[in-house]
Structures are given as structure tokens and as C-alpha cells.
Design a protein around this motif. Structure first.
Motif, PDB file in Angstrom:
ATOM      1  N   GLU A  94      30.229  52.169  43.348  1.00 53.95           N
ATOM      2  CA  GLU A  94      30.491  52.787  42.215  1.00 53.95           C
ATOM      3  C   GLU A  94      30.256  51.873  41.261  1.00 53.95           C
ATOM      4  O   GLU A  94      29.816  52.270  39.866  1.00 53.95           O
ATOM      5  N   THR A  95      30.744  50.581  41.089  1.00 53.21           N
ATOM      6  CA  THR A  95      30.726  49.654  39.825  1.00 53.21           C
ATOM      7  C   THR A  95      29.309  49.025  39.770  1.00 53.21           C
ATOM      8  O   THR A  95      28.958  48.440  38.909  1.00 53.21           O
ATOM      9  N   GLY A  96      28.624  49.058  40.980  1.00 49.65           N
ATOM     10  CA  GLY A  96      27.383  48.318  40.990  1.00 49.65           C
ATOM     11  C   GLY A  96      27.378  46.740  41.098  1.00 49.65           C
ATOM     12  O   GLY A  96      26.419  46.106  40.779  1.00 49.65           O
ATOM     13  N   ILE A  97      28.538  46.330  41.451  1.00 51.51           N
ATOM     14  CA  ILE A  97      28.721  44.625  41.407  1.00 51.51           C
ATOM     15  C   ILE A  97      27.954  44.218  42.869  1.00 51.51           C
ATOM     16  O   ILE A  97      27.994  45.151  43.702  1.00 51.51           O
ATOM     17  N   GLU A  98      27.868  42.840  42.878  1.00 51.12           N
ATOM     18  CA  GLU A  98      27.220  42.336  44.015  1.00 51.12           C
ATOM     19  C   GLU A  98      28.181  41.436  44.384  1.00 51.12           C
ATOM     20  O   GLU A  98      28.016  39.946  44.371  1.00 51.12           O
ATOM     21  N   PRO A  99      29.325  41.258  45.349  1.00 44.81           N
ATOM     22  CA  PRO A  99      30.167  40.491  45.641  1.00 44.81           C
ATOM     23  C   PRO A  99      29.480  39.413  46.680  1.00 44.81           C
ATOM     24  O   PRO A  99      28.428  39.716  47.284  1.00 44.81           O
ATOM     25  N   ILE A 100      29.779  38.108  46.736  1.00 39.28           N
ATOM     26  CA  ILE A 100      29.111  37.304  47.358  1.00 39.28           C
ATOM     27  C   ILE A 100      30.064  36.464  48.431  1.00 39.28           C
ATOM     28  O   ILE A 100      29.668  35.743  49.172  1.00 39.28           O
ATOM     29  N   GLU A 101      31.335  37.010  48.451  1.00 36.79           N
ATOM     30  CA  GLU A 101      32.332  36.458  49.541  1.00 36.79           C
ATOM     31  C   GLU A 101      33.398  37.561  49.170  1.00 36.79           C
ATOM     32  O   GLU A 101      33.738  38.350  48.593  1.00 36.79           O
ATOM     33  N   GLN A 102      34.412  37.385  50.434  1.00 31.97           N
ATOM     34  CA  GLN A 102      35.497  38.214  50.536  1.00 31.97           C
ATOM     35  C   GLN A 102      36.451  37.863  49.305  1.00 31.97           C
ATOM     36  O   GLN A 102      36.615  37.002  48.809  1.00 31.97           O
ATOM     37  N   LYS A 105      44.223  45.416  43.003  1.00 32.60           N
ATOM     38  CA  LYS A 105      43.171  44.622  42.144  1.00 32.60           C
ATOM     39  C   LYS A 105      42.855  43.653  43.247  1.00 32.60           C
ATOM     40  O   LYS A 105      43.236  42.893  43.780  1.00 32.60           O
ATOM     41  N   ALA A 106      41.395  43.608  43.087  1.00 30.86           N
ATOM     42  CA  ALA A 106      40.684  42.573  43.702  1.00 30.86           C
ATOM     43  C   ALA A 106      40.005  41.611  42.843  1.00 30.86           C
ATOM     44  O   ALA A 106      39.045  42.076  41.970  1.00 30.86           O
ATOM     45  N   THR A 107      40.409  40.198  43.155  1.00 36.15           N
ATOM     46  CA  THR A 107      39.385  39.219  42.256  1.00 36.15           C
ATOM     47  C   THR A 107      38.170  38.787  43.137  1.00 36.15           C
ATOM     48  O   THR A 107      38.208  38.529  44.129  1.00 36.15           O
ATOM     49  N   VAL A 108      36.992  39.169  42.528  1.00 35.62           N
ATOM     50  CA  VAL A 108      35.763  38.933  43.188  1.00 35.62           C
ATOM     51  C   VAL A 108      34.914  38.206  42.586  1.00 35.62           C
ATOM     52  O   VAL A 108      34.874  38.082  41.294  1.00 35.62           O
ATOM     53  N   ASN A 109      34.145  37.287  43.178  1.00 32.35           N
ATOM     54  CA  ASN A 109      33.160  36.399  42.897  1.00 32.35           C
ATOM     55  C   ASN A 109      31.840  37.430  43.156  1.00 32.35           C
ATOM     56  O   ASN A 109      31.652  37.585  44.350  1.00 32.35           O
ATOM     57  N   VAL A 110      31.082  37.284  42.059  1.00 34.94           N
ATOM     58  CA  VAL A 110      29.829  38.273  42.296  1.00 34.94           C
ATOM     59  C   VAL A 110      28.677  37.385  42.129  1.00 34.94           C
ATOM     60  O   VAL A 110      28.819  36.067  41.596  1.00 34.94           O
ATOM     61  N   LYS A 111      27.608  37.936  42.363  1.00 35.63           N
ATOM     62  CA  LYS A 111      26.197  37.092  42.448  1.00 35.63           C
ATOM     63  C   LYS A 111      26.174  36.876  40.648  1.00 35.63           C
ATOM     64  O   LYS A 111      26.191  37.650  40.022  1.00 35.63           O
ATOM     65  N   PRO A 166      27.183  29.511  42.489  1.00 37.63           N
ATOM     66  CA  PRO A 166      28.585  29.586  43.245  1.00 37.63           C
ATOM     67  C   PRO A 166      28.366  28.856  44.437  1.00 37.63           C
ATOM     68  O   PRO A 166      27.295  28.777  45.213  1.00 37.63           O
ATOM     69  N   ASP A 167      29.555  28.017  44.761  1.00 38.46           N
ATOM     70  CA  ASP A 167      29.626  27.168  45.924  1.00 38.46           C
ATOM     71  C   ASP A 167      29.330  28.149  47.388  1.00 38.46           C
ATOM     72  O   ASP A 167      28.803  28.063  48.496  1.00 38.46           O
ATOM     73  N   ALA A 168      29.968  29.388  47.141  1.00 42.57           N
ATOM     74  CA  ALA A 168      29.957  30.212  48.424  1.00 42.57           C
ATOM     75  C   ALA A 168      28.455  30.548  48.635  1.00 42.57           C
ATOM     76  O   ALA A 168      28.051  31.008  49.820  1.00 42.57           O
ATOM     77  N   MET A 169      27.654  30.855  47.838  1.00 41.49           N
ATOM     78  CA  MET A 169      25.951  30.908  47.837  1.00 41.49           C
ATOM     79  C   MET A 169      25.509  30.026  48.678  1.00 41.49           C
ATOM     80  O   MET A 169      24.704  30.154  49.547  1.00 41.49           O
ATOM     81  N   VAL A 170      25.755  28.749  48.088  1.00 39.55           N
ATOM     82  CA  VAL A 170      25.354  27.515  48.585  1.00 39.55           C
ATOM     83  C   VAL A 170      25.852  27.360  50.185  1.00 39.55           C
ATOM     84  O   VAL A 170      24.822  27.060  50.958  1.00 39.55           O
TER      85      VAL A 170
END
Length: 433
Positions: free
Chosen positions: A82-90, A107-113, A305-309
Motif C-alpha cells: 500500500e505504501t510502495g516502500i521497498e524493505p531490504i531486511e526484516q 509500528k515497524a521500523t523498516v530499512n528501505v532501499k 546499507p550494510d544489509a544490501m551488501v
């Protein structure tokens, strides 16, 4: 259900999700049906405790965690869409409000692309690569073919020379003690191949079949196995056989053996010249693309982000493992041979992983900045090409892909961006021209 995205610093944000009371109550019902199966209260058969009795005894709160586990994955997935975000990890999830008969809010704290700040990517200059196949290139290609069709024959006399292949036993010692990975029997080694550490192969030159010797070698300071780097070693070697290459003659018979589609040496030369021309043209095109991609990526600014690496490192490890398997090795065998472990290998790959991530993000940003599009026709065309390449029909190929063409679409998006860079680049004369 409703969702609200609040961007924060960097590539992090808060996704607030509100689940309707009715939906949460249904989740509580499911949670009760799951939990009650294992509940036993005097006067009731196991699994047959009434809901009201259960809640009076244990409290409805005892169902909350199971209900959240039921409702959260679907609610989070819908909120992301719905929000169109792209999370990169849980995400990290915190429950804000939870009570039977009321909306569930978490509430979810999300790291996005991360967002990419594109620099110059249109009109990038790229040198024109000259493509010219010389007679020397063709001769070298034919010489390589002769090498491939050469026969190894045992030397009846003489000593080891450059280019010979020898069969030997060896065992290495440091300070008089054998070290792991330093021993082999009946090992085939081509002298001059660089298969062994510097100096080892050279010291075998001049030895005879049946001869035994001790060879002193110092491992390079930058040797991949740290426990051996810089160490002085003594190798005990025994030469069993010396084999030399017997090269075929330059004639029509050699041409026909090398390529069944030709009848003469001249035809083979012409065919190889044509193949080399096409290969050089393809290499020049690939070099052009790589240069444009590298320039566009260097001009872009993005915090990776470290998660993407880490995700890219995992992909690279899988690729490396597949390459090893094709050579009959496993990762564990490689770790043992190289003296590295998984963390050391990942550290070695990290810089390339970071570069890959930035490149992919840059190309994706160009795709959206220029409103490029991958159509269904593009996907169908690519599927048709792939099916022809693999010798299967399109339906079989789709089954091989698990019925999901998303990965193929992403690949085509990348291709569209690269094509855009090419179409909007500026060719300049090579400085060496």
C-alpha cells in the motif's frame, strides 16, 4: 487495515499499521483454536475447554502473541504494498495498542532501499575501440588449436624442459615438519603453467625421470594461506615420468581434425578470422557498456546499507560455490586449501559487493528517472529467445522459472537502462589512436 509511512533519516522509516478490530478478533479465534488443543483443565477433556472458561482461567492476553503472529505477516505485506516502500531486511516491530475488541496498532521500523542522487549519466564520453584482426591473431588462434590437439608422449630420454608435463610425488616441510596441503602423489604438472608457487617449477627443469631431489622454496609474503606466507619450506620431490607435447603439422588434415566443418587449412584460417572479428566486436561493445556503467555509477551518490551488501555477498558466495562445484570442489575444500574461512572470503569480496550494489541501484534509478518500461511483449520475446537457447519450449521454460518471471523482468529493466546509457553516450577518438 490502514498503513502510514513516515520517512526518517537515512534509509530508515516507521511504518504504522492499524488492523481492524474485527480482523484481530478473528485472529484471536484462530489463536484459541490452536492453543486449546494442548490445554487440560479438570472437568474437561483435553482440547474441549470452552473459550469463556479458558479466558477466565488464563486471560485473553495469553492469546495475544499467537494472534499477532497470525495477523502480522499478512498485514505487514499489505502495508508494504500500500505504501510502495521497498524493505531490504526484516523490520523491528513494536506493538503500540492491543486489546480484544479494539484495533490492533503496531509500528515497524523498516530499512528501505536507499534513494540515489544521480549525477551525470547522459552524454557520457566513451572511447571508440578499434577492431582489427591481424594475420598474427589468426596464427596465434591456430597455434592454440594445435596446443589443444597436441598429444603427450613420454620422453624416453632427456630432462625436464619448459612446456613439458611431468608426473611427480612431492611433500613439503617447514622446520622439518610436514604441513597440511603440501603433499601429493602422481600429480601432473605442466612446467611453466604457474600452478605452483614461484620458483618451484623452475627448479624442476633439468631433472630426469626417476630422480629424487629436495627443493628449497620461500612462500610469498602475500600468499593466500596466512600460516604459510613468508615461510621457508623444503619439498621432497620424485619425478616419475616426463611427457612432451607432440604437435600436429600445419596441414589440411590438422584443419579437418580441428573443425569438422572445414576441409582445408585455408578455410580454417578464414573461419577463425571471422570468429575473431565477431569476438573482438563483442568485446569492444562489452567494454563500452562497462565503461558507461562505471562512469554513471561513479557520478551517482548513495549511502549503501550494510544489509544490501551482506545480501550481495551471500549471492556472490553462492556463485563462487557453483564455480567450485564445476571444478569438482566444495567450499569446505577451498577453505582447507586456501587457509581462509567464510568471514575472510567475504571480506575479500566485500569491495566488489559494494560496487555491485551501487551499480545496480544506479541503473535502477536511471530506469525510473527516464520512465523506461519493460512490456509484456519484451518478457515474451526474451522467454522465446531463452527457450530457443536451451532447446525447450516456452511453457517448459516457465516451469523451470517456477512460473515467476519477476527476476527476468528485473534483468530486462537493467538492460533497458544500459541501452539508454549507450544511446545517449558520446563516442570520442581513442587517445592511443
Amino acid at each position: 487495515m490502514s498503513a502510514q509511512w513516515e520517512k526518517q533519516e537515512g534509509n530508515q522509516g516507521i511504518l504504522t499499521i492499524q488492523v481492524d478490530a474485527e480482523e484481530f478478533d478473528r485472529a484471536l479465534d484462530q489463536a484459541f483454536k490452536k492453543v486449546v488443543k494442548d490445554v487440560q483443565i479438570p472437568g474437561f477433556r483435553k482440547g474441549k475447554v470452552p473459550r469463556k472458561i479458558f479466558e477466565n482461567r488464563f486471560g485473553v492476553e495469553s492469546l495475544y502473541q499467537d494472534a499477532v503472529d497470525i495477523v502480522l505477516p499478512d498485514a505487514y505485506s499489505k502495508a508494504v504494498q500500500e505504501t510502495g516502500i521497498e524493505p531490504i531486511e526484516q523490520p523491528d516491530v513494536d506493538i503500540e495498542e492491543i486489546e480484544k475488541g479494539k484495533d490492533l496498532i503496531f509500528k515497524a521500523t523498516v530499512n528501505v532501499k536507499p534513494e540515489v542522487d544521480l549525477g551525470d549519466y547522459k552524454g557520457l564520453e566513451v572511447e571508440e575501440q578499434s577492431v582489427e584482426v591481424t594475420n598474427e591473431d589468426v596464427d596465434q588462434e591456430l597455434e592454440n588449436l594445435r596446443e589443444q590437439h597436441a598429444e603427450l608422449v613420454v620422453k624416453e630420454s632427456g630432462t625436464v624442459e619448459e612446456g613439458d608435463t611431468i608426473v611427480l610425488d612431492f611433500e613439503g616441510f617447514i622446520n622439518g615438519e610436514a604441513f597440511e596441503g603440501g603433499k601429493a602423489e602422481d600429480h601432473s604438472l605442466e612446467i611453466g603453467s604457474g600452478q605452483f608457487i614461484p620458483g618451484f617449477e623452475e627448479k624442476l627443469i633439468g631433472m630426469s625421470a626417476g630422480e629424487e631431489a629436495e627443493i628449497e622454496i620461500t612462500f610469498p609474503e602475500d600468499y593466500h594461506a596466512e600460516h604459510l606466507s613468508g615461510q621457508q619450506a623444503v619439498f621432497e620431490v620424485t619425478i616419475h615420468d616426463i611427457k612432451t607435447k607432440e604437435m600436429p603439422e600445419w596441414d589440411d588434415e590438422f584443419a579437418k581434425d580441428a573443425d569438422e566443418e572445414v576441409e582445408t587449412l585455408q578455410e580454417l584460417k578464414e573461419k577463425k578470422k571471422d570468429e575473431l572479428q565477431k569476438q573482438q566486436e563483442q568485446d569492444a561493445e562489452n567494454q563500452k557498456r562497462e565503461t558507461l556503467i562505471e562512469k554513471a555509477s561513479e557520478n551517482a551518490e548513495v549511502t549503501i546499507p550494510d544489509a544490501m551488501v551482506e545480501s550481495e555477498l551471500d549471492r556472490m558466495l553462492q556463485e563462487f560455490e557453483q564455480q567450485l562445484q564445476m571444478q569438482g570442489m566444495t567450499l569446505d575444500m577451498y577453505y582447507q586449501f586456501s587457509g581462509q574461512d567464510k568471514d575472510a572470503l567475504k571480506d575479500q569480496m566485500r569491495q566488489d559487493a559494494e560496487k555491485r550494489v551501487k551499480t545496480n541501484l544506479t541503473l535502477e534509478a536511471i530506469y525510473y528517472a527516464e520512465n523506461l518500461e519493460v512490456t509484456d511483449e519484451d518478457v515474451d520475446h526474451e522467454l522465446s529467445n531463452m527457450a530457443s537457447m536451451y532447446g525447450v519450449d516456452v511453457d517448459q521454460l516457465k516451469q523451470m522459472l517456477g512460473g515467476n518471471t519477476d527476476a527476468l523482468k528485473e534483468e530486462l529493466k537493467t538492460r533497458k537502462s544500459i541501452e539508454f546509457l549507450e544511446e545517449h553516450s558520446t563516442a570520442v577518438e581513442s587517445e592511443s589512436a
